[in-house]
Design an enzyme around this catalytic site. Structure first.
Site, short mmCIF file in Angstrom:
data_model
loop_
_atom_site.label_atom_id
_atom_site.label_comp_id
_atom_site.label_asym_id
_atom_site.label_seq_id
_atom_site.Cartn_x
_atom_site.Cartn_y
_atom_site.Cartn_z
N GLY A 137 0.80 -1.23 0.00
CA GLY A 137 0.00 0.00 0.00
C GLY A 137 0.83 1.27 0.00
O GLY A 137 0.30 2.35 0.29
N ASN A 162 1.95 2.93 -2.53
CA ASN A 162 1.41 3.86 -3.54
C ASN A 162 0.10 4.48 -3.08
O ASN A 162 -0.16 5.65 -3.33
CB ASN A 162 1.23 3.16 -4.89
N ILE A 184 -6.27 -9.13 -12.70
CA ILE A 184 -6.57 -8.69 -14.06
C ILE A 184 -8.03 -8.24 -14.07
O ILE A 184 -8.90 -8.95 -13.56
CB ILE A 184 -6.34 -9.83 -15.07
N ASN A 186 -3.57 2.90 -13.59
CA ASN A 186 -2.77 1.81 -13.00
C ASN A 186 -1.31 2.25 -12.93
O ASN A 186 -0.84 3.01 -13.77
CB ASN A 186 -2.88 0.56 -13.87
N HIS A 225 2.56 0.65 -12.89
CA HIS A 225 3.24 -0.60 -13.26
C HIS A 225 4.76 -0.40 -13.12
O HIS A 225 5.28 0.62 -13.57
CB HIS A 225 2.88 -0.98 -14.69
N GLU A 246 -8.73 -2.90 -21.86
CA GLU A 246 -8.90 -4.36 -21.84
C GLU A 246 -7.56 -5.11 -21.95
O GLU A 246 -7.39 -6.17 -21.36
CB GLU A 246 -9.84 -4.82 -22.97
C1 GAR Z 1 4.07 -1.44 -7.19
O1 GAR Z 1 5.42 -1.57 -7.52
C2 GAR Z 1 3.24 -1.48 -8.47
O2 GAR Z 1 3.88 -0.91 -9.55
C3 GAR Z 1 3.05 -2.96 -8.66
O3 GAR Z 1 2.83 -3.46 -7.36
C4 GAR Z 1 3.58 -2.68 -6.43
C5 GAR Z 1 2.68 -2.31 -5.27
O4 GAR Z 1 3.42 -1.72 -4.25
N1 GAR Z 1 1.97 -3.24 -9.52
C6 GAR Z 1 2.01 -4.19 -10.44
O5 GAR Z 1 2.95 -4.94 -10.59
C7 GAR Z 1 0.76 -4.29 -11.30
N2 GAR Z 1 1.07 -4.98 -12.53
P1 GAR Z 1 2.66 -1.00 -3.04
O6 GAR Z 1 1.62 -2.00 -2.52
O7 GAR Z 1 3.71 -0.72 -2.04
O8 GAR Z 1 2.03 0.23 -3.60
#
Ligand code: GAR
Length: 210
Positions: free
Chosen positions: A28, A30, A108, A123, A125, A158
């Protein structure tokens, strides 16, 4: 060293005021960065609800500390992706959220959710899309021997990790990097670009509605 583009974020006074729903599956960080940007006044928005699919994830603890309402919608209790996404739509629609932010949402999304929140889902990534879509992006970038990687904030469509790119940041890979040493540098720039990307998505929405 990190390079962030666009380097000039939209000033708060020019931003559209937004109600945000956030989706998270993991630590969490982000989610917290978005809440912090709202509270600092850098992002003219309010996180009205956090939804997590993992009841014990770190994001729930942060939500408690930050005083953000947190709801568990556990994907394991649903028979299909569509059924999970129907529950998300039923949760967020009465809250009148302008945008949904996938802040480490490791599911997804179905076409149903994409249609319901078209141009209204962002999102983050951990790679420079379109490279390294999908899971374990940091590990795969390292295994491929890239010398520059980074992160991307984009609109959700999508195609998995395939929507319009809003903001990206580049991070230099050091020769001795491991996933454990590289990930924190990528996370640090994610926390900077995600609020900017949300503001940009809000502007695009306002322009489309005008
Ligand atoms: C982040 O690095 C985000 O980019 C990635 O999960 C992590 C969550 O970190 N998301 C993905 O890989 C989605 N494809 P957080 O829970 O500390 O924010």
């Amino acid at each position: 060293m990190a390079l962030i583009a666009p380097s000039v974020p939209i000033p708060a006074e020019h931003q559209t005021s937004l109600r945000l729903g956030v989706l998270a599956s993991g630590s969490g960080s982000n989610f917290e960065a978005v809440v912090a940007a709202c509270r600092r006044g850098d992002l003219r928005a309010e996180v009205v609800s956090l939804v997590v699919n993992n009841p014990d994830c770190g994001a729930t603890v942060r939500a408690g500390r930050l005083g953000v309402p947190c709801t568990v919608i556990n994907h394991r209790h649903f028979v299909s992706r569509e059924a999970l996404d129907e529950a998300l739509i039923a949760h967020f629609t009465p809250l009148a959220v302008d945008l949904l932010v996938m802040a480490g949402w490791m599911r997804i999304v179905s076409p149903l959710l994409c249609r319901s929140f078209r141009d209204r889902m962002v999102n983050i990534h951990p790679a420079l899309l379109p490279a390294f879509r999908g899971t374990r992006a940091i590990e795969r970038a390292l295994a491929a021997g890239v010398t520059i990687t980074g992160c991307t904030a984009h609109l959700v469509e999508e195609v998995v990790d395939g929507g319009r790119i809003l903001c990206q940041a580049a991070v230099v890979v050091q020769p001795d990097d491991t996933p454990a040493s590289l990930a924190p540098r990528i996370h640090a720039v994610e926390h900077r670009i995600l609020p900017s990307a949300i503001a940009l998505a809000g502007q695009l929405l306002t322009r489309a509605e005008a």
